[in-house]
Scaffold this active site. Structure first.
Site, mmCIF file in Angstrom:
data_model
loop_
_atom_site.group_PDB
_atom_site.id
_atom_site.type_symbol
_atom_site.label_atom_id
_atom_site.label_comp_id
_atom_site.label_asym_id
_atom_site.label_seq_id
_atom_site.Cartn_x
_atom_site.Cartn_y
_atom_site.Cartn_z
ATOM 1 N N HIS A 9 0.853 -1.196 0.000
ATOM 2 C CA HIS A 9 0.000 0.000 0.000
ATOM 3 C C HIS A 9 0.884 1.239 0.000
ATOM 4 C CE1 HIS A 9 -2.795 2.904 2.275
ATOM 5 N NE2 HIS A 9 -3.151 2.891 1.005
ATOM 6 N N CYS A 31 -0.561 0.199 9.723
ATOM 7 C CA CYS A 31 -0.766 1.565 9.236
ATOM 8 C C CYS A 31 -2.195 1.794 8.770
ATOM 9 C CB CYS A 31 0.212 1.864 8.106
ATOM 10 S SG CYS A 31 1.898 2.005 8.712
ATOM 11 N N HIS A 32 -2.701 0.912 7.891
ATOM 12 C CA HIS A 32 -4.048 1.121 7.369
ATOM 13 C C HIS A 32 -4.873 -0.150 7.378
ATOM 14 C CE1 HIS A 32 -1.355 4.163 5.518
ATOM 15 N NE2 HIS A 32 -2.277 4.953 6.021
ATOM 16 N N GLY A 33 -4.355 -1.224 8.009
ATOM 17 C CA GLY A 33 -5.165 -2.412 8.235
ATOM 18 C C GLY A 33 -5.133 -3.474 7.167
#
Lengths: 271, 430, 200
Positions: C140, C164-166
């Site tokens: 990502h 960080c964002h799953g």
């Protein structure tokens, strides 16, 4: 008139550039200084380059003789495979690298360890630091050789002269205990004992294993080590010079073509 | 500016930008149509060459700075990394090092041109002073740049030259030592010294660029001098800078690049010293400390004078005296071409500078020291005695009536007739 | 241009031989452009990775001490490399996944062609399927996912979880929950023996 003055100034400026060369020549000429004769080197002329066989033999001499005291910290094993250098095959370089032990670490226990070398490793030094080197050599420090060909006036000529300059001290010369007499070294007394003897390094390509050839080969190798991009520099240089000469000629014609109008205007008015 | 602007923007964008930031107008007025004497010879191309070299040094310097490590431990190794591993690193490094030398070749020629043709005389005194200021900034920049290699010669040159300031101790006790330790950032030359030399070496070229802009501005107020030294009288004495001098400067730059390339590609280390390929060792002084060639004349003057303090004053004075040249020369005639007596003294001065350069590289004893002193005396005598005196007593040759007359001969004194119509004559030309 | 002044600008005179001059000026311009480009190239190319950086291209790792169920992280070309010695259960789970449920159907394996599908066989080491060697960087925005240490939260698929964002990765390192768009990359590597791994 202007041309005459230009040539005079150019001549004077050129003589200014002669300064560094003159200093070295003076030292050699007066007989009391080091004796360094010019040799023929394949890399000296403007379009010259290195000879692969010579560099490979020179590396052999360094590895077998010089490396026992002298480091070459700016060289890595991968450099031995370079075009314009000894150009060993990648397999040969892997083998040469793996023959030496290199310090690596710390490992999972926090200790440094030895492992076989890889192409990306630098040439290892025999000594851990300068103090260890001095201790092993009666207080004298064997200098690193990576840049030696550029760090001495006379370059490869000087290195060759030094390696072949060991002689009996002349009568009346006060030679300090532990030093050797050398015709090329400044002051004529050098701490390094004569490293080369006929036959000490086996040559496998048919070249005579003499001190003279060892000195030639290792000096060429040291020149490559100091200036590994020499061949590329000469090659790019040739192209740049040709380009610039043609460009200069075209610019000369262009300048003349542009100024023609002015000269025509003048002549038409003064006719 | 003396001349009203004749720029007329034609495109939509041209008109738009002209009312907001008239940069195209400035370029047009100052570098395209700018009326330039028609008789400039090739000695006048060195201004363009110098501008080119400044840009080249800045560009190579900025990319070298992407790889250089400014620490006492890392500097020398980082330069070798540039030479061996960085793509084209060897070319960029040699271009920057040889470029510095070529920069000084050009600035010396440019300065001697100014001296010979009286380009420093009224109303161009400020132009000359700005030029000497640029020379001084170049000297500082080059000195600092050489130190960054942190080789033996780098280190010891910095030690020797900064130690000169300790001579102030003989004026006020302690002043020199305090000053020197302030410069060093320590009790000897070391890491802190290197870091500040790097910072200033990066800064100064931008200062030079600013002073160069002022220098060109100061030139454009009165306009260029010319080989006769006679002022522009009519518009017929001039031609537009573009295309005549743009193409001529371009040609000269290519010729200059041929010399530059010959040095760079075939003898790149000719003008430098082998000792700088030895890493700096604070415990071992090289047998002969020699500065780069472009400092040798000043070095010779420094060592010619027996006292430490007066040696420093002499060396600095050799540059300082240049600032007041416009007021030292009493001659009403600008160009040495028309000054038969002064001409001999001028060429002797050129020989003096070259001789001092040679002597600066020799050990200062015996005949070398004797001639070093003789030429140093002449150096200062040329400015302080000959310039004032010869200008007053000399009878100059007759000057030409005008620039055009000097180019075309007496025919030019006739009023110009319009060009005869040709077979396919067209009114004007696009 | 009104009233061209040929006394001060002789360029405004009618031309004797414009075409010849034009040819020379075009040639001069061409040379200047070529020369300028040639001077510009080294200034740009010097920013590319230098020879010493390129030479650090391979490292050797002894994975003998890595027990089943354990994972180690080593640095290669400045990036973390996840080396996991997978359990039989982890391998089973990875093989059971049908390709059509995957967010990214490609293997992203530098040792295979670009279009190779993301089967577990194409992700794990050839003939040494317990070994998974991956560049441990979330596809990502570049964070390093958690899952190497024994106590780490590994997400719903038992692989790795990016805090960080799953994003979540399975036991074959394939992305199962976004926002990561691709499976974690497999670097070029070989096993010289069962325990000697050479990366790069």
């Amino acid at each position: 008139m202007a041309m005459h003055r230009f040539l005079m100034a150019a001549g004077l400026l050129t003589s200014a550039f002669a300064v560094p060369g003159m200093a070295v020549a003076e030292e050699a000429a007066n007989g009391h200084g080091p004796v360094i004769e010019a040799q023929e080197w394949s890399f000296a002329p403007p379009f010259g380059g290195f000879k692969q066989g010579q560099l490979q033999r020179g590396y052999r001499v360094y590895k077998d003789i010089c490396a026992s005291c002298h480091s070459m910290r700016f060289l890595s094993f991968r450099n031995l495979a370079e075009v314009g250098g000894p150009h060993f095959s990648p397999a040969a370089v892997e083998m040469l690298a793996s023959q030496v032990q290199v310090t690596d670490g710390p490992d999972a226990k926090g200790e440094m360890f030895q492992r076989p070398g890889r192409p990306s490793d630098r040439f290892p030094s025999r000594f851990a630091n300068d103090e260890a080197a001095r201790a092993a050599n009666n207080g004298a420090l064997p200098p690193d050789l990576s840049l030696m060909a550029k760090a001495r006036a006379g370059g490869a000529d000087y290195l060759y002269a030094l390696l072949t300059g060991y002689q009996q001290a002349p009568a009346g010369f006060d030679l300090t205990q532990g030093m050797q007499y050398n015709t090329a070294f400044a002051g004529h007394q050098i701490a390094m004992p004569n490293p080369l003897v006929d036959g000490i390094v086996p040559y496998t390509d048919g070249t005579e294993p003499t001190v003279d050839n060892y000195a030639k080969d290792v000096s060429a190798f040291l020149m490559w080590s100091a200036e590994p991009t020499l061949e590329e520099r000469h090659k790019v240089g040739a192209r740049v010079m040709i380009f610039l000469f043609v460009f200069a000629f075209i610019m000369f014609l262009a300048k003349r073509a542009v100024w023609e109008r002015l000269h025509r205007r003048d002549h038409s008015h003064t006719a | 500016m003396a001349h009203p602007s004749t720029y007329k923007p034609t495109s939509g964008f041209g008109k738009w930008i002209d009312t907001r930031l008239p940069f195209p107008r400035v370029v047009h007025d100052q570098f395209m149509v700018f009326p330039t004497p028609r008789n400039l010879n090739y000695w006048w191309t060195f201004g363009g060459i110098l501008t080119f070299m400044l840009v080249l040094q800045m560009m190579t310097g900025i990319v070298l700075a992407m790889h250089y490590v400014p620490s006492a431990d890392g500097a020398f190794d980082s330069v070798e990394k540039i030479m061996r591993d960085v793509n084209w690193g060897w070319l960029l490094r040699y271009a920057h090092a040889v470029g510095a030398s070529m920069f000084f070749v050009a600035v010396f020629i440019h300065t001697f041109r100014g001296l010979y043709y009286g380009s420093y005389k009224a109303p161009r005194e400020v132009l000359w002073i700005l030029g000497v200021l640029i020379l001084l900034l170049m000297i500082a920049t080059a000195f600092m740049g050489y130190s960054l290699v942190w080789g033996q010669m780098s280190f010891w040159a910095v030690t020797v030259i900064t130690n000169l300031f300790s001579s102030l101790d003989s004026l006020i006790p302690g002043l020199g030592t305090t000053l020197v330790e302030w410069i060093w950032g320590g009790f000897a030359v070391g890491g802190p010294t290197l870091n500040r030399l790097y910072s200033l070496h990066y800064l100064l070229p931008f200062v030079i660029a600013g002073v160069v802009i002022l220098h060109i501005w100061a030139l454009h107020v009165p306009g260029n001098n010319n080989p006769t030294g006679v002022d522009v009288k009519t518009e017929r004495d001039t031609i537009p800078f573009h295309p005549y001098y743009s193409i001529k400067d371009g040609f000269a730059i290519v010729l200059f690049l041929i010399v530059f390339a010959a040095l760079l590609f075939y003898v790149p280390n000719y003008l430098s010293h082998p000792d700088n390929y030895i890493p700096a060792n604070p415990l071992q002084t090289p047998p002969h400390i020699v500065p780069e060639w472009y400092f040798l004349p000043f070095y010779a003057i420094l060592r010619a004078i027996p006292s430490k303090l007066f040696g420093v004053i002499g060396m600095l004075g050799a540059i300082a005296v240049l600032f007041i040249v416009p007021w030292l020369d009493t001659s009403r005639i600008r160009s040495t071409s028309y000054r038969p007596i002064y001409k001999w003294f001028f060429w002797l001065f050129v020989i003096t500078c070259i001789a001092l350069g040679y002597l600066g590289a020799q050990a200062p004893d015996g005949w070398y020291l004797f001639f070093g002193r003789a030429f140093t005396i002449y150096y200062f005598a040329f400015f302080l005695l000959i310039m004032p005196i010869v200008g007053l007593i000399e009878r100059p040759k007759k000057l030409p009536g005008s620039i055009t007359q000097s180019v075309l001969g007496s025919q030019a004194s006739k009023p110009p007739s319009p060009p005869p119509p040709g077979p396919d004559d067209r009114e004007g030309l696009a | 241009m009104a009233n061209p002044d040929t006394t001060t600008d002789p360029s405004l005179l009618p031309d004797d031989d414009p075409s010849r001059r034009d040819v020379i000026l075009i040639a001069a311009g061409a040379f200047a452009t070529i020369g300028g480009a040639a001077m510009l190239w080294p200034l740009l190319d010097q920013m590319n990775p230098d020879a010493s950086t390129l030479s650090m291209a391979s490292i050797d790792v002894d994975v003998g001490p890595v027990e089943e169920g354990q994972a180690i992280t080593v640095m290669w070309r400045g990036k973390p490399i996840f080396i996991r010695h997978r359990t039989a259960k982890e391998i089973e789970e990875a093989k059971d996944v049908k390709l059509d449920v995957l967010i990214d159907p490609f293997a992203r394996n530098a040792n295979l062609p670009e279009d190779a599908p993301a089967t577990d066989a194409n992700r794990a080491a050839t003939d040494l399927e317990p070994w998974l060697v991956m560049i441990g960087i979330c596809t990502h925005l570049g964070c390093i996912p958690k899952g190497q240490a024994v106590g780490d939260y590994k997400g719903d698929y038992g692989g790795w979880f990016c805090p960080c964002h799953g994003s979540q990765y399975d036991t074959s390192g394939r992305v199962r929950v976004g926002p990561a768009p691709q499976n974690m990359y497999i670097p070029p590597y070989t096993f010289a023996s069962d325990t000697q791994l050479k990366i790069g």
